[in-house]
Design an enzyme around this catalytic site. Structure first.
Site, PDB file in Angstrom:
ATOM      1  N   GLU A 197       0.916  -1.078   0.098  1.00 25.11           N
ATOM      2  CA  GLU A 197       0.121  -0.008  -0.075  1.00 25.11           C
ATOM      3  C   GLU A 197       0.813   1.328  -0.053  1.00 25.11           C
ATOM      4  O   GLU A 197       1.856   1.279   0.687  1.00 25.11           O
ATOM      5  CB  GLU A 197      -0.887   0.190   1.235  1.00 25.11           C
ATOM      6  N   THR A 212      -3.844   4.849  -1.497  1.00 26.09           N
ATOM      7  CA  THR A 212      -4.977   5.282  -0.461  1.00 26.09           C
ATOM      8  C   THR A 212      -5.607   6.633  -1.067  1.00 26.09           C
ATOM      9  O   THR A 212      -5.292   7.365  -2.206  1.00 26.09           O
ATOM     10  CB  THR A 212      -4.542   5.802   0.839  1.00 26.09           C
ATOM     11  N   ALA A 247      -8.805  11.320   3.021  1.00 24.80           N
ATOM     12  CA  ALA A 247     -10.172  11.259   3.740  1.00 24.80           C
ATOM     13  C   ALA A 247     -11.155  12.502   3.418  1.00 24.80           C
ATOM     14  O   ALA A 247     -12.206  12.140   3.567  1.00 24.80           O
ATOM     15  CB  ALA A 247      -9.656  11.394   5.014  1.00 24.80           C
ATOM     16  N   GLN A 270      -6.829  -3.896   8.889  1.00 23.06           N
ATOM     17  CA  GLN A 270      -6.158  -2.684   9.447  1.00 23.06           C
ATOM     18  C   GLN A 270      -4.781  -3.487  10.103  1.00 23.06           C
ATOM     19  O   GLN A 270      -4.738  -4.353  10.699  1.00 23.06           O
ATOM     20  CB  GLN A 270      -6.824  -1.997  10.746  1.00 23.06           C
TER      21      GLN A 270
HETATM   22  P1  FAD Z   1     -17.544   0.446   7.523  1.00 21.35           P
HETATM   23  O1  FAD Z   1     -17.430  -0.768   6.801  1.00 21.35           O
HETATM   24  O2  FAD Z   1     -18.847   1.464   7.001  1.00 21.35           O
HETATM   25  O3  FAD Z   1     -17.570   0.561   9.108  1.00 21.35           O
HETATM   26  C1  FAD Z   1     -17.506   1.753   9.833  1.00 21.35           C
HETATM   27  C2  FAD Z   1     -18.187   1.560  11.195  1.00 21.35           C
HETATM   28  O4  FAD Z   1     -19.643   1.170  10.806  1.00 21.35           O
HETATM   29  C3  FAD Z   1     -17.875   0.157  11.918  1.00 21.35           C
HETATM   30  O5  FAD Z   1     -17.888   0.521  13.213  1.00 21.35           O
HETATM   31  C4  FAD Z   1     -18.803  -0.828  11.466  1.00 21.35           C
HETATM   32  O6  FAD Z   1     -19.136  -1.924  12.546  1.00 21.35           O
HETATM   33  C5  FAD Z   1     -20.199  -0.083  11.227  1.00 21.35           C
HETATM   34  N1  FAD Z   1     -20.818  -0.456  10.273  1.00 21.35           N
HETATM   35  C6  FAD Z   1     -20.564  -0.933   9.215  1.00 21.35           C
HETATM   36  N2  FAD Z   1     -21.760  -1.388   8.490  1.00 21.35           N
HETATM   37  C7  FAD Z   1     -22.887  -1.153   9.370  1.00 21.35           C
HETATM   38  C8  FAD Z   1     -24.457  -1.157   9.229  1.00 21.35           C
HETATM   39  N3  FAD Z   1     -24.787  -1.368   7.861  1.00 21.35           N
HETATM   40  N4  FAD Z   1     -25.044  -0.840  10.263  1.00 21.35           N
HETATM   41  C9  FAD Z   1     -24.546  -0.211  11.455  1.00 21.35           C
HETATM   42  N5  FAD Z   1     -23.125  -0.116  11.578  1.00 21.35           N
HETATM   43  C10 FAD Z   1     -22.244  -0.569  10.534  1.00 21.35           C
HETATM   44  N6  FAD Z   1      -9.358   5.907   5.042  1.00 21.35           N
HETATM   45  C11 FAD Z   1      -9.114   6.822   4.038  1.00 21.35           C
HETATM   46  O7  FAD Z   1      -9.713   8.173   4.138  1.00 21.35           O
HETATM   47  N7  FAD Z   1      -8.623   6.634   2.781  1.00 21.35           N
HETATM   48  C12 FAD Z   1      -8.300   5.471   2.485  1.00 21.35           C
HETATM   49  O8  FAD Z   1      -7.531   5.151   1.584  1.00 21.35           O
HETATM   50  C13 FAD Z   1      -8.279   4.262   3.585  1.00 21.35           C
HETATM   51  N8  FAD Z   1      -7.706   3.233   3.380  1.00 21.35           N
HETATM   52  C14 FAD Z   1      -7.916   2.122   4.464  1.00 21.35           C
HETATM   53  C15 FAD Z   1      -7.346   0.936   4.005  1.00 21.35           C
HETATM   54  C16 FAD Z   1      -7.760  -0.152   4.933  1.00 21.35           C
HETATM   55  C17 FAD Z   1      -6.896  -1.571   4.680  1.00 21.35           C
HETATM   56  C18 FAD Z   1      -8.256   0.084   6.255  1.00 21.35           C
HETATM   57  C19 FAD Z   1      -8.205  -0.961   7.367  1.00 21.35           C
HETATM   58  C20 FAD Z   1      -8.537   1.361   6.297  1.00 21.35           C
HETATM   59  C21 FAD Z   1      -8.492   2.597   5.434  1.00 21.35           C
HETATM   60  N9  FAD Z   1      -9.052   3.892   5.632  1.00 21.35           N
HETATM   61  C22 FAD Z   1      -8.708   4.704   4.708  1.00 21.35           C
HETATM   62  C23 FAD Z   1      -9.765   3.998   7.265  1.00 21.35           C
HETATM   63  C24 FAD Z   1     -11.359   3.805   7.064  1.00 21.35           C
HETATM   64  O9  FAD Z   1     -11.830   4.688   6.081  1.00 21.35           O
HETATM   65  C25 FAD Z   1     -11.702   4.049   8.409  1.00 21.35           C
HETATM   66  O10 FAD Z   1     -11.225   3.085   9.251  1.00 21.35           O
HETATM   67  C26 FAD Z   1     -13.175   4.150   8.489  1.00 21.35           C
HETATM   68  O11 FAD Z   1     -13.405   4.719   9.975  1.00 21.35           O
HETATM   69  C27 FAD Z   1     -14.213   2.836   8.316  1.00 21.35           C
HETATM   70  O12 FAD Z   1     -14.009   2.715   7.003  1.00 21.35           O
HETATM   71  P2  FAD Z   1     -14.818   1.297   6.491  1.00 21.35           P
HETATM   72  O13 FAD Z   1     -14.807   1.093   5.200  1.00 21.35           O
HETATM   73  O14 FAD Z   1     -14.378  -0.013   7.325  1.00 21.35           O
HETATM   74  O15 FAD Z   1     -16.365   1.675   7.269  1.00 21.35           O
END
Ligand code: FAD
Length: 290
Positions: free
Chosen positions: A18, A49, A52, A179
Site C-alpha cells: 500500500e 490510498t 479522507a 487494519q
Molecule cells: P464501514 O465498513 O462502514 O464501518 C464503519 C463502522 O460502521 C464500523 O464500526 C462498523 O461496525 C459500522 N457499520 C458498518 N456497516 C454497518 C451497518 N450496515 N449498520 C450499522 N453499522 C455498520 N481511510 C481513508 O480515508 N482513505 C483510505 O485510503 C483508507 N484506506 C484504508 C485501508 C485499509 C486496509 C483500512 C483497514 C482502512 C482504511 N481507511 C482509509 C480508514 C477507514 O476509512 C476507516 O477505518 C473508517 O473509519 C471505516 O471505514 P470502513 O470502510 O471500514 O467503514
C-alpha cells in the site's frame, strides 16, 4: 486482472503493498521513483490510498494507480471513500478509474471528521458497495473491503463489527484487508469469528513495519491498535537510534509475517509508508516463505 482472480490463481499467500499519494506540497512525480522500486519487488498488486476529505478534484489516487498498472505492469487497486461524497461524485470518481484502466477498488466509508459533517448519501462502506454493484457499467470491477482484527473503533464490540462486516461481504466485497495489528492472536481470533459468521472471502493481513516512534503514535491514535509489551520495549529501546529502530521494526514485521504464513494466511498487505528501503529489506526476508 481482478484481485479475486489473483487469489484464486495463487497457490501461495498473495503479497501486496500500500502507498499513499504525496502531500500537497510535493508533486506527484515524487512518488513515481518509489513505485518503480516497489514494482521491482513484484507484489501481486499495489493499492493507493484516497484522501479522507473525499475531494473529487484531487485525482492523485487515480493517476498513481494508473501509473502502477499501465506503466509498471503491476495490478493496481484504488481506494475510494464515500462518507464525504454524494452518489454523483462517487460515479465521477469511478468513471475516472475506469477510463484509466483501473479495475480494482478498496471501497471504504472513510473517517468521519468532527470538523466536517458527513454527507448523507452513504453511511457505510456496504452501502457504497451495493450502490456500485447496482450499476451495470461497473459489472467487471473488483471490490475489496477493510476489516478490523481488534474491532473498528466505533463498533460496539468485535462481534457487532463482524456482523456488519458480513453485510459488506454480502453486498459484494470479494476480499478483505485488515487494519494494522502488532499481535497475531487478534488476527487469528478475528479470522475464526469471521468464518463462524459465514465470511469466506480471502483476508489479507495488513502489516506495518514501524519506522519511527511518532509514526506509531499517530497510527495508534487513529486506529486504536493495541501495542504488546514486546513491541513497546523494542520501540523504547531504539527510539533515539533511528536506523536501529527501522531494522528492529523490519525484524518485528518479518516475525509477525512468518507466523502468519505458518498459520495459513491468505495474503500479506504491507503498509509501505512509501519507503522502498523498508519494503525491500522486509521482502528479502519473507519472499522465500510465501
Ligand atoms: P464501514 O465498513 O462502514 O464501518 C464503519 C463502522 O460502521 C464500523 O464500526 C462498523 O461496525 C459500522 N457499520 C458498518 N456497516 C454497518 C451497518 N450496515 N449498520 C450499522 N453499522 C455498520 N481511510 C481513508 O480515508 N482513505 C483510505 O485510503 C483508507 N484506506 C484504508 C485501508 C485499509 C486496509 C483500512 C483497514 C482502512 C482504511 N481507511 C482509509 C480508514 C477507514 O476509512 C476507516 O477505518 C473508517 O473509519 C471505516 O471505514 P470502513 O470502510 O471500514 O467503514
Amino acid at each position: 486482472m481482478k484481485i479475486s482472480e489473483i487469489f484464486k490463481n495463487s497457490d501461495k499467500a498473495v503479497l501486496s503493498f500500500e502507498i499513499f499519494p504525496p502531500k500537497k506540497t510535493s508533486g506527484i512525480e515524487t512518488v513515481y521513483s518509489t513505485i518503480d522500486e516497489l514494482a521491482d519487488l513484484k507484489p501481486a498488486y499495489i493499492s493507493v490510498t484516497y484522501g479522507a476529505g473525499g475531494n473529487i478534484a484531487n485525482t492523485s489516487t487515480r493517476d498513481i494507480a494508473a501509473h502502477i498498472r499501465n506503466d509498471c505492469g503491476i495490478e493496481a487497486m484504488a481506494h475510494i471513500t464515500c462518507v464525504n461524497n454524494t452518489k454523483e461524485e462517487v460515479l465521477t470518481v469511478l468513471d475516472g478509474f475506469r477510463e484509466h484502466g483501473i479495475g480494482n477498488i478498496l471501497a471504504l466509508r472513510g473517517d468521519i471528521s468532527p470538523d466536517k459533517p458527513p454527507k448523507t448519501d452513504f453511511r457505510h462502506a456496504s452501502e457504497l458497495i451495493t450502490f456500485i454493484r447496482e450499476h451495470r457499467e461497473y459489472d467487471g470491477i473488483g471490490i475489496s473491503g477493510a476489516c478490523y482484527p481488534e474491532g473498528h473503533t466505533q463498533a460496539e464490540s468485535l462481534t457487532a463489527d463482524i456482523l456488519n462486516l458480513r453485510k459488506k461481504v454480502d453486498a459484494g466485497a470479494e476480499e478483505l484487508i485488515t487494519q494494522l495489528f502488532f499481535e497475531n492472536r487478534f488476527f487469528y481470533d478475528f479470522r475464526e469469528k469471521a468464518a463462524i459468521a459465514g465470511i469466506n472471502v480471502p483476508i489479507s493481513a495488513g502489516i506495518m513495519p514501524v519506522t519511527s516512534k511518532s509514526q506509531i503514535e499517530r497510527m495508534v491514535t487513529m486506529c486504536g491498535a493495541s501495542l504488546p509489551q514486546k513491541f513497546v520495549r523494542m520501540v523504547t529501546k531504539y527510539e533515539y537510534r533511528p536506523e536501529a529502530l527501522i531494522d528492529a521494526g523490519i525484524a518485528y514485521a518479518a516475525d509477525q509475517i512468518t507466523d502468519l504464513l505458518a498459520n495459513g494466511v491468505d495474503g500479506i498487505h504491507i503498509y509501505t509508508m512509501n519507503n522502498p528501503y523498508v519494503a525491500r529489506k522486509l521482502v528479502g526476508i519473507i519472499e522465500k516463505l510465501l
